[in-house]
Design a protein around this motif. Structure first.
Motif, mmCIF file in Angstrom:
data_model
loop_
_atom_site.group_PDB
_atom_site.id
_atom_site.type_symbol
_atom_site.label_atom_id
_atom_site.label_comp_id
_atom_site.label_asym_id
_atom_site.label_seq_id
_atom_site.Cartn_x
_atom_site.Cartn_y
_atom_site.Cartn_z
ATOM 1 N N LYS A 77 50.628 29.408 31.748
ATOM 2 C CA LYS A 77 51.493 30.408 32.367
ATOM 3 C C LYS A 77 50.831 31.793 32.336
ATOM 4 C CE LYS A 77 56.281 32.120 32.234
ATOM 5 N NZ LYS A 77 55.954 33.554 32.292
ATOM 6 N N ASP A 78 50.911 32.490 33.457
ATOM 7 C CA ASP A 78 50.357 33.837 33.671
ATOM 8 C C ASP A 78 48.857 33.841 33.942
ATOM 9 O OD1 ASP A 78 52.865 35.043 33.355
ATOM 10 O OD2 ASP A 78 52.602 35.168 31.187
ATOM 11 N N LEU A 79 48.193 32.685 33.930
ATOM 12 C CA LEU A 79 46.807 32.623 34.359
ATOM 13 C C LEU A 79 46.732 32.945 35.848
ATOM 14 C CD1 LEU A 79 43.769 31.776 34.121
ATOM 15 C CD2 LEU A 79 44.535 29.441 34.636
ATOM 16 N N SER A 80 45.876 33.903 36.215
ATOM 17 C CA SER A 80 45.736 34.275 37.620
ATOM 18 C C SER A 80 44.311 34.029 38.089
ATOM 19 C CB SER A 80 46.100 35.746 37.834
ATOM 20 O OG SER A 80 45.175 36.602 37.197
ATOM 21 N N VAL A 81 44.189 33.609 39.345
ATOM 22 C CA VAL A 81 42.893 33.410 39.989
ATOM 23 C C VAL A 81 42.930 34.141 41.314
ATOM 24 C CG1 VAL A 81 41.215 31.763 40.872
ATOM 25 C CG2 VAL A 81 42.603 31.163 38.885
ATOM 26 N N ARG A 82 41.901 34.962 41.550
ATOM 27 C CA ARG A 82 41.919 35.805 42.745
ATOM 28 C C ARG A 82 40.573 35.743 43.444
ATOM 29 N NH1 ARG A 82 43.268 42.137 42.154
ATOM 30 N NH2 ARG A 82 42.005 41.723 40.321
ATOM 31 N N LEU A 83 40.596 35.529 44.743
ATOM 32 C CA LEU A 83 39.411 35.562 45.595
ATOM 33 C C LEU A 83 39.481 36.821 46.445
ATOM 34 C CD1 LEU A 83 36.890 34.322 47.006
ATOM 35 C CD2 LEU A 83 38.501 33.169 48.560
ATOM 36 N N ARG A 84 38.449 37.674 46.354
ATOM 37 C CA ARG A 84 38.406 38.914 47.120
ATOM 38 C C ARG A 84 37.142 38.929 47.988
ATOM 39 N NH1 ARG A 84 39.406 44.248 43.849
ATOM 40 N NH2 ARG A 84 40.161 44.839 45.921
ATOM 41 N N LEU A 85 37.311 39.201 49.290
ATOM 42 C CA LEU A 85 36.209 39.243 50.236
ATOM 43 C C LEU A 85 36.191 40.607 50.922
ATOM 44 C CD1 LEU A 85 36.864 35.777 51.939
ATOM 45 C CD2 LEU A 85 35.301 36.246 50.040
ATOM 46 N N ALA A 86 35.001 41.118 51.203
ATOM 47 C CA ALA A 86 34.885 42.393 51.915
ATOM 48 C C ALA A 86 33.667 42.345 52.831
ATOM 49 C CB ALA A 86 34.759 43.557 50.932
ATOM 50 N N TRP A 87 33.846 42.889 54.038
ATOM 51 C CA TRP A 87 32.750 43.038 54.987
ATOM 52 C C TRP A 87 32.719 44.496 55.412
ATOM 53 C CZ3 TRP A 87 36.461 39.264 55.117
ATOM 54 C CH2 TRP A 87 36.032 37.937 54.915
ATOM 55 N N HIS A 88 31.646 45.193 55.046
ATOM 56 C CA HIS A 88 31.535 46.618 55.359
ATOM 57 C C HIS A 88 30.348 46.846 56.296
ATOM 58 C CE1 HIS A 88 30.214 50.828 54.751
ATOM 59 N NE2 HIS A 88 31.509 51.072 54.639
ATOM 60 N N THR B 293 27.180 40.606 46.067
ATOM 61 C CA THR B 293 27.074 41.518 47.203
ATOM 62 C C THR B 293 25.781 41.242 47.948
ATOM 63 O OG1 THR B 293 28.345 43.275 46.121
ATOM 64 C CG2 THR B 293 26.954 43.917 47.953
ATOM 65 N N ASP B 294 25.895 40.928 49.242
ATOM 66 C CA ASP B 294 24.756 40.672 50.118
ATOM 67 C C ASP B 294 24.509 41.937 50.928
ATOM 68 O OD1 ASP B 294 22.813 39.720 51.756
ATOM 69 O OD2 ASP B 294 23.994 38.115 52.651
ATOM 70 N N ARG B 295 23.365 42.590 50.692
ATOM 71 C CA ARG B 295 23.091 43.877 51.322
ATOM 72 C C ARG B 295 21.963 43.757 52.340
ATOM 73 N NH1 ARG B 295 22.745 48.383 46.733
ATOM 74 N NH2 ARG B 295 20.859 47.243 46.151
ATOM 75 N N ALA B 296 22.109 44.459 53.465
ATOM 76 C CA ALA B 296 21.143 44.396 54.554
ATOM 77 C C ALA B 296 20.074 45.470 54.391
ATOM 78 C CB ALA B 296 21.870 44.556 55.888
ATOM 79 N N GLY C 86 16.829 45.303 53.849
ATOM 80 C CA GLY C 86 15.795 45.133 52.848
ATOM 81 C C GLY C 86 16.192 45.466 51.432
ATOM 82 N N ARG C 87 17.453 45.779 51.206
ATOM 83 C CA ARG C 87 17.891 46.101 49.850
ATOM 84 C C ARG C 87 18.178 44.815 49.070
ATOM 85 N NH1 ARG C 87 22.895 49.760 51.124
ATOM 86 N NH2 ARG C 87 23.113 48.115 52.694
ATOM 87 N N SER C 88 17.924 44.851 47.772
ATOM 88 C CA SER C 88 18.148 43.660 46.958
ATOM 89 C C SER C 88 19.637 43.377 46.828
ATOM 90 C CB SER C 88 17.537 43.845 45.562
ATOM 91 O OG SER C 88 18.136 44.946 44.899
ATOM 92 N N ASN C 89 19.976 42.104 46.775
ATOM 93 C CA ASN C 89 21.359 41.703 46.589
ATOM 94 C C ASN C 89 21.778 41.907 45.133
ATOM 95 O OD1 ASN C 89 21.385 40.971 49.273
ATOM 96 N ND2 ASN C 89 20.977 38.809 48.857
ATOM 97 N N GLN C 90 23.068 41.953 44.910
ATOM 98 C CA GLN C 90 23.617 42.115 43.565
ATOM 99 C C GLN C 90 24.500 40.909 43.267
ATOM 100 O OE1 GLN C 90 25.592 45.871 44.294
ATOM 101 N NE2 GLN C 90 23.909 47.034 43.444
ATOM 102 N N LYS C 91 24.206 40.234 42.157
ATOM 103 C CA LYS C 91 24.930 38.993 41.893
ATOM 104 C C LYS C 91 24.924 38.694 40.409
ATOM 105 C CE LYS C 91 24.723 34.015 42.963
ATOM 106 N NZ LYS C 91 23.956 32.964 43.683
ATOM 107 N N ASP D 178 28.196 42.650 52.503
ATOM 108 C CA ASP D 178 29.144 41.545 52.460
ATOM 109 C C ASP D 178 29.378 41.210 50.994
ATOM 110 O OD1 ASP D 178 29.126 41.444 55.221
ATOM 111 O OD2 ASP D 178 27.587 39.882 55.282
ATOM 112 N N GLN D 179 30.638 41.158 50.570
ATOM 113 C CA GLN D 179 30.928 41.034 49.143
ATOM 114 C C GLN D 179 31.936 39.925 48.871
ATOM 115 O OE1 GLN D 179 33.065 44.113 46.388
ATOM 116 N NE2 GLN D 179 30.914 44.745 46.564
ATOM 117 N N VAL D 180 31.664 39.159 47.812
ATOM 118 C CA VAL D 180 32.558 38.102 47.336
ATOM 119 C C VAL D 180 32.825 38.335 45.851
ATOM 120 C CG1 VAL D 180 32.904 35.626 46.997
ATOM 121 C CG2 VAL D 180 31.632 36.441 48.999
ATOM 122 N N ARG D 181 34.091 38.338 45.470
ATOM 123 C CA ARG D 181 34.462 38.412 44.063
ATOM 124 C C ARG D 181 35.470 37.292 43.772
ATOM 125 N NH1 ARG D 181 35.696 44.877 42.970
ATOM 126 N NH2 ARG D 181 34.167 45.721 44.445
#
Length: 442
Positions: A407-418, A58-61, A63-68, A429-432
Motif C-alpha cells: 500500500k502507497d507504493l507508487s510507480v511513475r513514468l515521465r516522458l519529455a520531448w524538448h 536523457t538523449d541529447r542531440a 553531438g552532446r553526450s547522453n545522460q543516463k 528526449d527524456q525518460v524517467r
C-alpha cells in the motif's frame, strides 16, 4: 485629592507590574493552549523511510553526450516531539544513502550520482544532518540543515536525493488561517554532494551569494481564496518579491474551476554580482475539472532583458525549486528574457473508470520572443540570442497501490520531448521511471 509625585510613581509602577503580570499569564495560557496536545519529546516523535528507485535517461542531440543512470535511495527522516513546558525543544534529523545500480563515464550529469576525479560515477554515497527546534505556542524556530520550500527559496525534489540548506527558519501560525515565515541561510547542499557548507547561487547567472534572507505570509481568505506575499534578498545579487493568488470553486459534485496567479519581481542589489537585473515574471493558469477529466490552460511572460533566475544549491550550483510559475515543467523553465509561453494540459483520473490509483497526464508548451541581446555586460551577457524559441511535450502515467502489503507504493513514468534553440537547452528526449515506497516506522 492630590497625589504626590512619589505616590504617582508607585501607582504607575504597580499598574505596570499588574499589566506585565496579566500579559505573562496570557502568554503562558496561549502557549499552553498551543501545546495542549503535546505528549512529549519521545511520545510525539516520528520516523519514516522512503525507498526511492530512479531510472533517468536523457538523449541529447548535436553531438552532446547522453545522460543516463539507474539508482536507488534510502531516505530516512526522524522528527522528535517537543519537550513539555512553556517553551518546548526538539530535534529533527535525516540520513540519506544512495546506490549506483547502473551508470558509467561518458553518460554522467544526471544529478543523481556524484562523479569522481576519474570521471566515473561513485558506487554509493550518503550524508546525514539535522536541526534543533524550539516551540512557543504555535511558533517554531529551527536552526540547522533543512529542506526549505518558500516560493523565493526552495529545494528541488526532481532528482534521487533532496537538497538542503543550513540556517535559521521561523514559522508562526498564531492567527487562524495566517502563516508567517522567515529564513536566514548561509550555505546549501545539492543532490550529490555530501558536505553541509556548499554555496548558495543564482542558478542561471552562476554567481554565489554569502547569505539569503526572506520573509513572507500565507493567508486563507474565506473558503475559496488563498493569498501569499514574500520578499527575499540574495546579498549582492538581487532583491526578489513574490505574490500569489489561488482561487478554487466547486461548481457541482463533479465539476470545479480553479485559477492560480503567480508574480515575481527581481531587481539587482548591493554590488550586483550578476550585473543589472530588472525582471518581472508572471504566470496565470486556469483549470476546469469535470468528473475524471481536468483541462488546464496557462500563460507565462518574462518581462526584462535578463531571464527569470532563482536559487541554486551546493558546490556546482544545481538549480533549486523556487520557481513557482506554471510553465516550469519537466525539462524547461520557459524563463528566458522576454519569453512568452503558453501551455495546454490534460489530466485523467482513472478512479472513475474502476482503476483507483491510476492517473495520466499530457501537456504541450511553446515559448517564443526570447531576446537576450540587450545585455552586453554581466553574468547574463551572451547567453541568449534574438528571436529564440522552444517547445516541449510531456507525458506521465502514475499508479499508487491502494491496499495490501505494498500500500502507497507508487510507480511513475515521465516522458519529455524538448526542441529549441541552444539557449533553451536545444533538443532533448527524456525518460524517467520513478518508484517510491514510503514506510512509517512509528
Amino acid at each position: 485629592m492630590s497625589i504626590s509625585p512619589a505616590s504617582r510613581g508607585r501607582s504607575s509602577g504597580a499598574k505596570t507590574c499588574a499589566v506585565l503580570a496579566v500579559l505573562a499569564l496570557s502568554l503562558n495560557g496561549v502557549a499552553q493552549a498551543g501545546q495542549g496536545e503535546n505528549q512529549g519529546f519521545i511520545e510525539d516523535s516520528k520516523l519514516s523511510v522512503l525507498l526511492k528507485n530512479y531510472y533517468f535517461n536523457t538523449d541529447r542531440a548535436n553531438g552532446r553526450s547522453n545522460q543516463k543512470d539507474w539508482t536507488q535511495a534510502f531516505i530516512a527522516n526522524w522528527q522528535s516531539g517537543f519537550t513539555q513546558g512553556t517553551v518546548g525543544f526538539g530535534v529533527d534529523a535525516f540520513g540519506y544513502w544512495g546506490l549506483k545500480l547502473d551508470a558509467g563515464s561518458g553518460r554522467t550529469g544526471t544529478g543523481n550520482l556524484p562523479v569522481g576525479d576519474d570521471g566515473d560515477p561513485d558506487g554509493q554515497y550518503g550524508r546525514a544532518g539535522g536541526s534543533i527546534k524550539a516551540r512557543l505556542s504555535n511558533t517554531v524556530l529551527r536552526y540547522g540543515q533543512m529542506s526549505p520550500s518558500a516560493p523565493v527559496f526552495a529545494q528541488s525534489v526532481s532528482r534521487l536525493m533532496p537538497q538542503t540548506a543550513t540556517g535559521w527558519h521561523l514559522l508562526s501560525k498564531e492567527i487562524d488561517d495566517l502563516a508567517l515565515e522567515a529564513g536566514h541561510f548561509t550555505s546549501g547542499t545539492d543532490q550529490v554532494n555530501t558536505n553541509r557548507d556548499g554555496e548558495l547561487w543564482a542558478t542561471y547567472a552562476l554567481v554565489t551569494t554569502p547569505r539569503v534572507d526572506y520573509a513572507g505570509a500565507r493567508y486563507k481568505l474565506g473558503e475559496h481564496l488563498n493569498l501569499a506575499l514574500y520578499a527575499s534578498r540574495f546579498e549582492d545579487i538581487w532583491q526578489q518579491y513574490y505574490a500569489n493568488a489561488n482561487y478554487a470553486l466547486a461548481l457541482s459534485d463533479s465539476q470545479a474551476l480553479s485559477f492560480d496567479f503567480n508574480l515575481y519581481r527581481t531587481l539587482d542589489s548591493g554590488s550586483a554580482r550578476a550585473g543589472g537585473i530588472d525582471t518581472t515574471a508572471a504566470g496565470l493558469q486556469a483549470a476546469y475539472k469535470v468528473s475524471a477529466h481536468t483541462l488546464t490552460l496557462a500563460y507565462q511572460h518574462v518581462r526584462g532583458d535578463q531571464p527569470f533566475d532563482y536559487v541554486g544549491f551546493g558546490d556546482t550550483g544545481r538549480s533549486g525549486g523556487s520557481i513557482f510559475l506554471p510553465n516550469s515543467v519537466q525539462y524547461s523553465d520557459f524563463n528566458g528574457p522576454g519569453e512568452k509561453s503558453w501551455q495546454v494540459r490534460y489530466d485523467l483520473n482513472a478512479s472513475s473508470y474502476g482503476v483507483p490509483g491510476l492517473s495520466f497526464m499530457v501537456r504541450h508548451l511553446r515559448g517564443q520572443d526570447i531576446d537576450g541581446t540587450q545585455v552586453t555586460q554581466g553574468a547574463y551577457a551572451n547567453k541568449y540570442g534574438k528571436g529564440d524559441r522552444e517547445y516541449e511535450t510531456d507525458a506521465e502515467a502514475r499508479y499508487v497501490v491502494q491496499a495490501g502489503p505494498a500500500k502507497d507504493l507508487s510507480v511513475r513514468l515521465r516522458l519529455a520531448w524538448h526542441r529549441g534553440d541552444a539557449s533553451t537547452g536545444g533538443d532533448q528526449d527524456q525518460v524517467r521511471v520513478i518508484s517510491e515506497y514510503p514506510l512509517d516506522i512509528f
